[in-house]
Design a protein around this motif. Sequence first.
Motif, PDB file in Angstrom:
ATOM      1  N   GLU A  62      -2.474   4.081   0.756  1.00 47.99           N
ATOM      2  CA  GLU A  62      -3.270   3.132  -0.375  1.00 47.99           C
ATOM      3  C   GLU A  62      -2.454   3.497  -1.623  1.00 47.99           C
ATOM      4  O   GLU A  62      -1.686   4.486  -1.946  1.00 47.99           O
ATOM      5  N   LEU A  90     -10.523  -4.038  -6.551  1.00 55.46           N
ATOM      6  CA  LEU A  90     -10.077  -3.875  -7.760  1.00 55.46           C
ATOM      7  C   LEU A  90     -11.101  -2.901  -8.508  1.00 55.46           C
ATOM      8  O   LEU A  90     -12.187  -3.174  -8.582  1.00 55.46           O
ATOM      9  N   ASP A  91     -10.415  -1.696  -9.008  1.00 52.02           N
ATOM     10  CA  ASP A  91     -10.955  -0.774  -9.640  1.00 52.02           C
ATOM     11  C   ASP A  91     -10.297  -1.136 -11.150  1.00 52.02           C
ATOM     12  O   ASP A  91      -9.591  -0.755 -11.583  1.00 52.02           O
ATOM     13  N   PRO A 144      -4.037  -3.698 -12.435  1.00 48.87           N
ATOM     14  CA  PRO A 144      -3.546  -3.215 -10.801  1.00 48.87           C
ATOM     15  C   PRO A 144      -4.725  -3.456  -9.822  1.00 48.87           C
ATOM     16  O   PRO A 144      -5.737  -3.357 -10.002  1.00 48.87           O
ATOM     17  N   TYR A 157       0.740  -1.054   0.032  1.00 49.81           N
ATOM     18  CA  TYR A 157       0.048  -0.167  -0.040  1.00 49.81           C
ATOM     19  C   TYR A 157       0.776   1.343   0.090  1.00 49.81           C
ATOM     20  O   TYR A 157       0.453   2.382   0.148  1.00 49.81           O
ATOM     21  N   THR A 211      -5.865  -2.496  -5.823  1.00 48.15           N
ATOM     22  CA  THR A 211      -5.649  -1.330  -4.780  1.00 48.15           C
ATOM     23  C   THR A 211      -5.498  -2.052  -3.333  1.00 48.15           C
ATOM     24  O   THR A 211      -6.098  -2.922  -3.061  1.00 48.15           O
ATOM     25  N   ARG A 266      -2.168   1.462  -5.944  1.00 48.05           N
ATOM     26  CA  ARG A 266      -2.494   0.641  -6.743  1.00 48.05           C
ATOM     27  C   ARG A 266      -1.495  -0.065  -7.680  1.00 48.05           C
ATOM     28  O   ARG A 266      -0.410   0.707  -8.220  1.00 48.05           O
ATOM     29  N   GLN A 267      -1.374  -1.201  -7.502  1.00 50.09           N
ATOM     30  CA  GLN A 267      -0.142  -1.669  -8.241  1.00 50.09           C
ATOM     31  C   GLN A 267      -0.581  -3.331  -8.501  1.00 50.09           C
ATOM     32  O   GLN A 267      -1.337  -3.915  -8.090  1.00 50.09           O
TER      33      GLN A 267
END
Length: 385
Positions: A268, A295-296, A255, A206, A257, A270-271
């Motif tokens: 936070e 998951l976005d 990616p 994160y 989150t 995203r990867q």
Amino acid sequence: MSDPNRRPAVVEVHEGGLTVRWSDKSPMHLPNYWLRDNCRCPKCRHPGNGQKLYEIVDLPADLAAIEAMVAPDASVKVLWSDGHRSEYAADWLNAHDLIPSARDARRPQVELWGKTIESALPVGEWPQMLQDPAKELAWLDRYTALGFGLLRNVPTLSGMVAEVGDHLGFVRVTNYGRLFDVISVPNPNNLANTSLGLGVHSDNPYRHPSPGVQLLHCLEAGAPGGDTLLVDGFHAAEILRKENPGAFALLSTVPMTFRFADDKAELEARQTLITADMDGVVTAVHFNNRSADWLDAPIDLAGRWYAAYRVFAQILKRPELELVFKLGPGDLVVMQNDRALHGRTAFDPNLGRRHLQGCYIDRDGIESRRRVLKRRTTNRTDAAA
């Protein structure tokens, strides 16, 4: 891989760059801008620190080589369209060849591993490493190849893990402090501070960026259980790529989150779970079930991504990939955080104490330490010759 003893024989100027034809008959194509940007002359680079003295936009847009020749010392000399003259040593050109075999040879030599490595663990004696740079370099070479290493006989003193961290690199301060304790406590802000077993994971996904290296130093190990689990994330990713290329593609492009929050921090990032470079080589694995948030992603990908996620998680649980060992007092494990995924078995705090201290260092710090030791070793060898 190119022969390090080859020398330039002929150089040809053509539109777009040069072609060097070597003594072994192999050609080397060099684009104009690539070659000029690597000029090492004192007009282009500071003679003391080697840093560039110009901006890339200072070079003409129509830059081109006008003349080129192989000098008696086998260096390549070039006259450029703006009047600048450059000279490139044969050894430098040979070491920077862009053909696939040469580029592959320059990569750090990664060794994939699994359970069977338990008979050949990368172990170093900390007191000896402090006294003998050659022993430290040998240990760092093994750490680099495997993504982890063990140190024995590190003094069982509080804060010692940070001293080791500052020797190998530079300790990175986080919201957990300069160092942190891993010990069972009531109402913890992290499951690591319970007696529960933990599945293998990378720490702090994160963060931007995640810590490069984690150190864990055992101070007390009286409680039954609490064995360390390690899995080579690169090995697991290659198994996924072989068995399910579609899943590998999803996890290396879409990616997840990751999130952590307590009273003092809310982090936070995203990867992707798997990171691969432009050649498709795996360079990082970030997997942490506890910190995965949501998951976005486009609707049409979400279901397929979770199917791929489950497949990868199942691979990480394969017994043949799990290295299991128990840290004793004075043992310290150093782990490349985006490769050597770590976890532990449950332990019983009612039957003994288990106390580890940890810290993080950046990956470039320990890589720098290795390069400096290798350079010093090479210089000593050259001086003695």
